[in-house]
Design a protein around this motif. Structure first.
Motif, PDB file in Angstrom:
ATOM      1  N   TYR A 147      -3.743  -3.715  -9.182  1.00 11.24           N
ATOM      2  CA  TYR A 147      -2.609  -4.543  -8.784  1.00 11.24           C
ATOM      3  C   TYR A 147      -1.895  -3.947  -7.571  1.00 11.24           C
ATOM      4  O   TYR A 147      -1.613  -4.649  -6.598  1.00 11.24           O
ATOM      5  CB  TYR A 147      -1.629  -4.693  -9.951  1.00 11.24           C
ATOM      6  CG  TYR A 147      -0.318  -5.321  -9.545  1.00 11.24           C
ATOM      7  CD1 TYR A 147      -0.235  -6.687  -9.308  1.00 11.24           C
ATOM      8  CD2 TYR A 147       0.820  -4.549  -9.399  1.00 11.24           C
ATOM      9  CE1 TYR A 147       0.961  -7.265  -8.935  1.00 11.24           C
ATOM     10  CE2 TYR A 147       2.017  -5.116  -9.018  1.00 11.24           C
ATOM     11  CZ  TYR A 147       2.092  -6.470  -8.790  1.00 11.24           C
ATOM     12  OH  TYR A 147       3.273  -7.026  -8.405  1.00 11.24           O
ATOM     13  N   LYS A 148      -1.617  -2.647  -7.621  1.00 12.01           N
ATOM     14  CA  LYS A 148      -0.942  -1.993  -6.493  1.00 12.01           C
ATOM     15  C   LYS A 148      -1.796  -2.076  -5.233  1.00 12.01           C
ATOM     16  O   LYS A 148      -1.281  -2.285  -4.139  1.00 12.01           O
ATOM     17  CB  LYS A 148      -0.629  -0.532  -6.828  1.00 12.01           C
ATOM     18  CG  LYS A 148       0.393  -0.352  -7.936  1.00 12.01           C
ATOM     19  CD  LYS A 148       1.743  -0.865  -7.556  1.00 12.01           C
ATOM     20  CE  LYS A 148       2.433   0.141  -6.671  1.00 12.01           C
ATOM     21  NZ  LYS A 148       3.779  -0.212  -6.305  1.00 12.01           N
ATOM     22  N   SER A 149      -3.097  -1.934  -5.370  1.00  9.12           N
ATOM     23  CA  SER A 149      -4.006  -2.025  -4.230  1.00  9.12           C
ATOM     24  C   SER A 149      -3.976  -3.420  -3.627  1.00  9.12           C
ATOM     25  O   SER A 149      -3.940  -3.575  -2.395  1.00  9.12           O
ATOM     26  CB  SER A 149      -5.418  -1.665  -4.668  1.00  9.12           C
ATOM     27  OG  SER A 149      -6.331  -1.852  -3.629  1.00  9.12           O
ATOM     28  N   ASN A 150      -3.985  -4.451  -4.461  1.00  7.57           N
ATOM     29  CA  ASN A 150      -3.951  -5.822  -3.962  1.00  7.57           C
ATOM     30  C   ASN A 150      -2.620  -6.163  -3.322  1.00  7.57           C
ATOM     31  O   ASN A 150      -2.580  -6.906  -2.338  1.00  7.57           O
ATOM     32  CB  ASN A 150      -4.265  -6.811  -5.088  1.00  7.57           C
ATOM     33  CG  ASN A 150      -5.725  -6.811  -5.440  1.00  7.57           C
ATOM     34  OD1 ASN A 150      -6.581  -6.591  -4.597  1.00  7.57           O
ATOM     35  ND2 ASN A 150      -6.023  -7.037  -6.697  1.00  7.57           N
ATOM     36  N   VAL A 151      -1.527  -5.656  -3.868  1.00 15.30           N
ATOM     37  CA  VAL A 151      -0.213  -5.897  -3.273  1.00 15.30           C
ATOM     38  C   VAL A 151      -0.159  -5.281  -1.876  1.00 15.30           C
ATOM     39  O   VAL A 151       0.320  -5.907  -0.927  1.00 15.30           O
ATOM     40  CB  VAL A 151       0.912  -5.342  -4.176  1.00 15.30           C
ATOM     41  CG1 VAL A 151       2.239  -5.288  -3.428  1.00 15.30           C
ATOM     42  CG2 VAL A 151       1.047  -6.182  -5.430  1.00 15.30           C
ATOM     43  N   ASN A 152      -0.695  -4.058  -1.741  1.00 15.61           N
ATOM     44  CA  ASN A 152      -0.694  -3.397  -0.432  1.00 15.61           C
ATOM     45  C   ASN A 152      -1.591  -4.133   0.569  1.00 15.61           C
ATOM     46  O   ASN A 152      -1.262  -4.236   1.743  1.00 15.61           O
ATOM     47  CB  ASN A 152      -1.138  -1.947  -0.572  1.00 15.61           C
ATOM     48  CG  ASN A 152      -0.112  -1.097  -1.283  1.00 15.61           C
ATOM     49  OD1 ASN A 152       1.080  -1.436  -1.297  1.00 15.61           O
ATOM     50  ND2 ASN A 152      -0.535  -0.014  -1.876  1.00 15.61           N
ATOM     51  N   LYS A 153      -2.725  -4.661   0.112  1.00 17.73           N
ATOM     52  CA  LYS A 153      -3.608  -5.407   1.004  1.00 17.73           C
ATOM     53  C   LYS A 153      -2.935  -6.704   1.472  1.00 17.73           C
ATOM     54  O   LYS A 153      -3.089  -7.093   2.632  1.00 17.73           O
ATOM     55  CB  LYS A 153      -4.927  -5.746   0.305  1.00 17.73           C
ATOM     56  CG  LYS A 153      -5.864  -4.590   0.162  1.00 17.73           C
ATOM     57  CD  LYS A 153      -7.127  -5.026  -0.529  1.00 17.73           C
ATOM     58  CE  LYS A 153      -8.026  -3.838  -0.801  1.00 17.73           C
ATOM     59  NZ  LYS A 153      -9.233  -4.232  -1.556  1.00 17.73           N
ATOM     60  N   ASN A 154      -2.227  -7.370   0.585  1.00 22.56           N
ATOM     61  CA  ASN A 154      -1.550  -8.625   0.956  1.00 22.56           C
ATOM     62  C   ASN A 154      -0.401  -8.390   1.914  1.00 22.56           C
ATOM     63  O   ASN A 154      -0.112  -9.229   2.767  1.00 22.56           O
ATOM     64  CB  ASN A 154      -1.064  -9.357  -0.293  1.00 22.56           C
ATOM     65  CG  ASN A 154      -2.204  -9.934  -1.099  1.00 22.56           C
ATOM     66  OD1 ASN A 154      -3.287 -10.151  -0.572  1.00 22.56           O
ATOM     67  ND2 ASN A 154      -1.979 -10.133  -2.367  1.00 22.56           N
TER      68      ASN A 154
END
Length: 72
Positions: free
Chosen positions: A62-69
């Motif tokens: 989740y944290k990885s996807n938030v940072n990518k977005n």
């Protein structure tokens, strides 16, 4: 450098486990233990441990996807 590679591998492993083994862990941890009347602390702690591993992997992903977005 070596510590960073190990940390990245552990994060990758936790995410991989959470994405690929969440349903089998749920089956073992919930259905299996509810069908059988086990009072063994080892089996209950194993179930809790598997669910914690899945939760950590989901959080890292989740944290990885938030940072990518945010970046994209």
């Amino acid at each position: 450098m070596y510590k960073n590679r190990i940390t990245n591998f552990i994060k990758f492993l936790a995410v991989w486990i959470s994405q690929n083994l969440a349903i089998p862990f749920w089956v073992v941890g919930h259905i299996h233990l509810s069908i059988h009347s086990f009072h063994d602390l080892y089996e209950v702690m194993s179930s809790i441990g598997m669910n914690i591993i899945v939760a950590i992997g989901f959080y890292i992903d989740y944290k990885s996807n938030v940072n990518k977005n945010k970046d994209g």
